[in-house]
Design a protein around this motif. Structure first.
Motif, PDB file in Angstrom:
ATOM      1  N   GLY A   1      -6.601   3.507   4.608  1.00 49.27           N
ATOM      2  CA  GLY A   1      -6.716   3.383   6.066  1.00 49.27           C
ATOM      3  C   GLY A   1      -8.064   2.889   6.549  1.00 49.27           C
TER       4      GLY A   1
ATOM      5  N   HIS B   1      -5.730   9.736  -0.411  1.00 49.37           N
ATOM      6  CA  HIS B   1      -5.552   9.104   0.906  1.00 49.37           C
ATOM      7  C   HIS B   1      -5.741  10.142   2.015  1.00 49.37           C
ATOM      8  CE1 HIS B   1      -4.255   6.043   3.726  1.00 49.37           C
ATOM      9  NE2 HIS B   1      -3.814   5.241   2.784  1.00 49.37           N
TER      10      HIS B   1
ATOM     11  N   ASP C   1       0.805  -1.229   0.000  1.00 49.95           N
ATOM     12  CA  ASP C   1       0.000   0.000   0.000  1.00 49.95           C
ATOM     13  C   ASP C   1       0.838   1.279   0.000  1.00 49.95           C
ATOM     14  OD1 ASP C   1      -2.285  -1.477   0.088  1.00 49.95           O
ATOM     15  OD2 ASP C   1      -3.038  -0.648   1.967  1.00 49.95           O
ATOM     16  N   ASP C   2       0.259   2.309  -0.553  1.00 49.81           N
ATOM     17  CA  ASP C   2       0.553   3.723  -0.297  1.00 49.81           C
ATOM     18  C   ASP C   2       1.520   4.493  -1.200  1.00 49.81           C
ATOM     19  OD1 ASP C   2      -1.330   3.628   1.663  1.00 49.81           O
ATOM     20  OD2 ASP C   2       0.036   3.944   3.338  1.00 49.81           O
TER      21      ASP C   2
ATOM     22  N   HIS D   1      -5.778   3.239  -4.782  1.00 53.15           N
ATOM     23  CA  HIS D   1      -5.899   3.438  -3.336  1.00 53.15           C
ATOM     24  C   HIS D   1      -6.576   4.785  -3.084  1.00 53.15           C
ATOM     25  CE1 HIS D   1      -5.196   2.257   0.661  1.00 53.15           C
ATOM     26  NE2 HIS D   1      -4.012   2.762   0.889  1.00 53.15           N
TER      27      HIS D   1
HETATM   28 ZN    ZN Z   1      -3.073   3.194   2.751  1.00 53.62          ZN
END
Ligand code: ZN
Length: 623
Positions: A448, A379, A282-283, A375
């Motif tokens: 998240g 975010h 992720d991210d 994602h």
């Molecule tokens: Zn994330």
């Protein structure tokens, strides 16, 4: 006399009144068999709009055990729908809390069966509308459609008659389940049955008296729990007992359920996932790592990505599925911008070079070891302006508050994000990622775990509407037909194992301990690390089939949607073909299999489809 008969048959063949193929034994007694399943339920579906399939919440009743206090809602519908989707067996759903049984739910307007088998999962409830259950008997006894009934969902006397049993009730029992004798449905299943790890449940065992002609093939203690029965029409009936919520916790029961589909229809084409894994990271591209004190680290550099991710993935022929964030929140300009143009020193004094990172990620995407997943867009909260306000705030106050770094639920102000805003972010994420990497994401994961859950703002439902084919790491299938949450059976033949990339499933961990990443291949030495787009491609395939007794052949069409199944544009695919013992007996052994008109020389149990979206035809000829 013999000559006369031969001539008569010849004339009848020419007139088209008897099957042209006479060599197969009793082929003409087998009715046309359609490869499609009709799942009939009572009131178990909590979405009145028949779209989102959720695991049921607790009923509110107390179990009497303080370790597991909640009495769970009924899991049967969620499990059955999930299993059919996971195996990519085509199905439709009829719900008897909103619909009345009608013959044409099962037949086309010419009176021909539309389904090969019925899965009967109708619970006893006041919400079930008044029904003419004799229609079910007609479908099985006259049209040769199969039926598979589940657990205690057989309160209807007409259904008990059809299954050839008298239902008495269910009582909790821990006696083991064991296969009895030999039958196609139970062949090779480990007996006594093994329950999945982690499942602790109090299970009901059903009690039913068998009528003449019904055979028990699984028993629990001395009581039959799986029974079979056949009708002269060719209609086959199966009852699978045990607990309606927990029976599918046994891998053996899941296999029995799938085999029962094969046995009632006569054949089956499905996908299983024994050694597959989907690894996720992720991210990358996000901006939280520039502002959030406890989540502070530099964006990965091209050098780290190439050495510690791309090289080991190439070596192990593995794919890493990356949840990218395409937009960056610029605090000074007070707006969002594309992530990969950023190169600056953040407020903690760390160099953030997204331009270098992009070179590394491009390398992985181009060499086929990275799959691009969405994602979200930033975010971060869509509203960074209004109270208590994020722009320009102190590093150790608002800026350090985690609630700001979620996008699809307002975790700072404790409320939902409106539907239109979520949709815009989902769609823009796909647009930007498509341009940034030349690859449109098919899976969506909210950052998240920030999500909205009321029906109109439901993040899973909106992601399906935005055109994604899978939700989250583990939430489930999304499509035009259905959207699932609470997907299960990962790491079994029913779904690939979902694995977080070491050391911590995020680029954060790679930035600190990049050499830990490769340990994943020692941890899961038997697994094939696949692209999530391959998984999505199988789940979204639209398959159909027909066994024509007159031609003595089986035609299966595998249809790959150009968007959801685009993995198969450039890759082949493999399907399990299973033909029931009785069909082989009546139609003869398989003499040839062709795919797209070309002779297939591999084993007829593992059909390989060449690359290309659109329709592929598998033709199986018997002799
Ligand atoms: Zn994330």
């Amino acid at each position: 006399m013999k000559n006369f008969l031969t001539n008569l048959i010849l004339w009848l063949v020419l007139l088209g009144t008897v099957p042209a193929k006479l060599s197969g034994v009793e082929v003409s007694q087998v009715k046309t068999r359609i490869f499609r399943v009709l799942l009939v339920i009572g009131d178990q579906w909590d979405d009145p709009a028949s779209y989102v399939v959720n695991p049921p919440g607790p009923t509110g009743a107390y179990s009497g055990y303080d370790a597991t206090p909640d009495v769970a809602g009924d899991l049967d519908f969620h499990h059955i729908a999930m299993l059919l989707k996971a195996w990519a067996i085509p199905f439709d759903i009829v719900r008897l809390d909103q619909q009345w049984l009608d013959r044409y739910m099962f037949l086309d307007m010419h009176g021909r069966p539309k389904y090969g088998t019925i899965i009967w999962d109708v619970n006893k409830s006041e919400k079930v509308l008044p029904q003419d259950f004799s229609i079910i008997a007609e479908m099985v006894k006259d049209y040769g459609i199969g039926i598979i009934a589940i657990s205690d969902r057989i309160s209807q006397p007409a259904v008990q008659d059809l299954l050839g049993l008298k239902y008495k009730g269910g009582w909790e029992s821990n006696s083991v389940l064991k296969a009895q004798g030999t039958h196609f449905i139970t062949e090779g299943i480990s007996s006594p049955f093994v329950i999945d790890t982690g499942v602790i449940a109090h299970m009901q065992r059903q009690q039913a008296e068998l009528l003449d002609g019904t055979l028990a093939i699984v028993e629990q203690g001395s009581l039959p729990q799986v029974t079979v029965r056949s009708y002269p029409s060719g209609g086959n009936a199966v009852w699978i007992g045990n607990d309606h919520s927990w029976l599918f916790s046994y891998e053996g029961m899941r296999t029995i359920f799938r085999r029962a589909i094969t046995w009632t229809i006569g054949y089956n084409l499905y996908k299983t996932w024994e050694n597959d894994a989907i690894m996720i990271l992720d991210d990358p591209g996000g901006s939280a790592n520039n502002w959030l004190e406890h989540w502070h680290y530099p964006e990965l550099s091209a050098g780290i990505i190439e050495k510690y991710l791309v090289a080991p993935l190439l070596k192990h022929k593995a794919v890493l599925n990356i949840n990218f964030v395409p937009a960056f929140v610029d605090d000074q300009k007070r707006r969002l911008e594309p992530s990969w143009n950023q190169n600056f020193t953040d407020a903690f004094g760390t160099r953030q070079d997204y331009i270098s990172g992009k070179h590394g990620f491009d390398m992985g995407v181009k060499s086929g070891v990275f799959e691009v997943l969405s994602h979200g867009l930033t975010h971060m909260q869509p509203d960074l302006l209004s109270d208590p306000g994020w722009y320009g705030s102190a590093l150790d106050k608002e800026r350090s508050e985690v609630g700001w770094y979620r996008e699809f639920g307002d975790t700072r102000r404790k409320k939902e994000i409106p539907a239109a805003e979520q949709l815009w972010r989902m769609q823009t994420s796909r647009e930007w990622l498509s341009e940034q990497f030349g690859s449109a994401p098919l899976a969506f994961t909210p950052g998240g775990l920030g999500t909205s859950i009321t029906y109109f703002n439901n993040t899973a439902k909106l992601a399906a509407q935005a055109g994604y084919g899978w939700y989250g790491w583990e939430y489930g299938y999304l499509g035009r037909d259905l959207a699932f949450t609470g997907w299960k059976f990962f790491g079994t033949p029913e779904s690939p194992l979902i694995v977080g990339a070491p050391p911590d499933f995020h680029d954060f961990g790679i930035s600190r301990q990049p050499d830990e990443f490769e340990s994943v291949f020692d941890k899961y030495p038997q697994r094939r690390f696949m692209s999530i787009n391959e998984f999505i491609g199988y789940l979204h395939s639209s398959n159909s089939g027909i066994f024509d007794p007159n031609g003595g052949s089986l035609s299966i069409d595998i249809d790959y949607d150009p968007v959801y199944c685009r993995f198969f544009q450039t890759h082949g695919s493999t399907w399990k073909l299973e033909v029931s013992d009785w069909l082989l007996q009546k139609a003869g052994k398989i003499s040839s299999v062709t795919t797209d008109g070309k002779l297939f020389t591999g084993p007829a149990t593992d059909i390989v489809i060449p690359p290309g979206t659109g329709k592929h035809r598998v033709k199986v000829v018997f002799k």
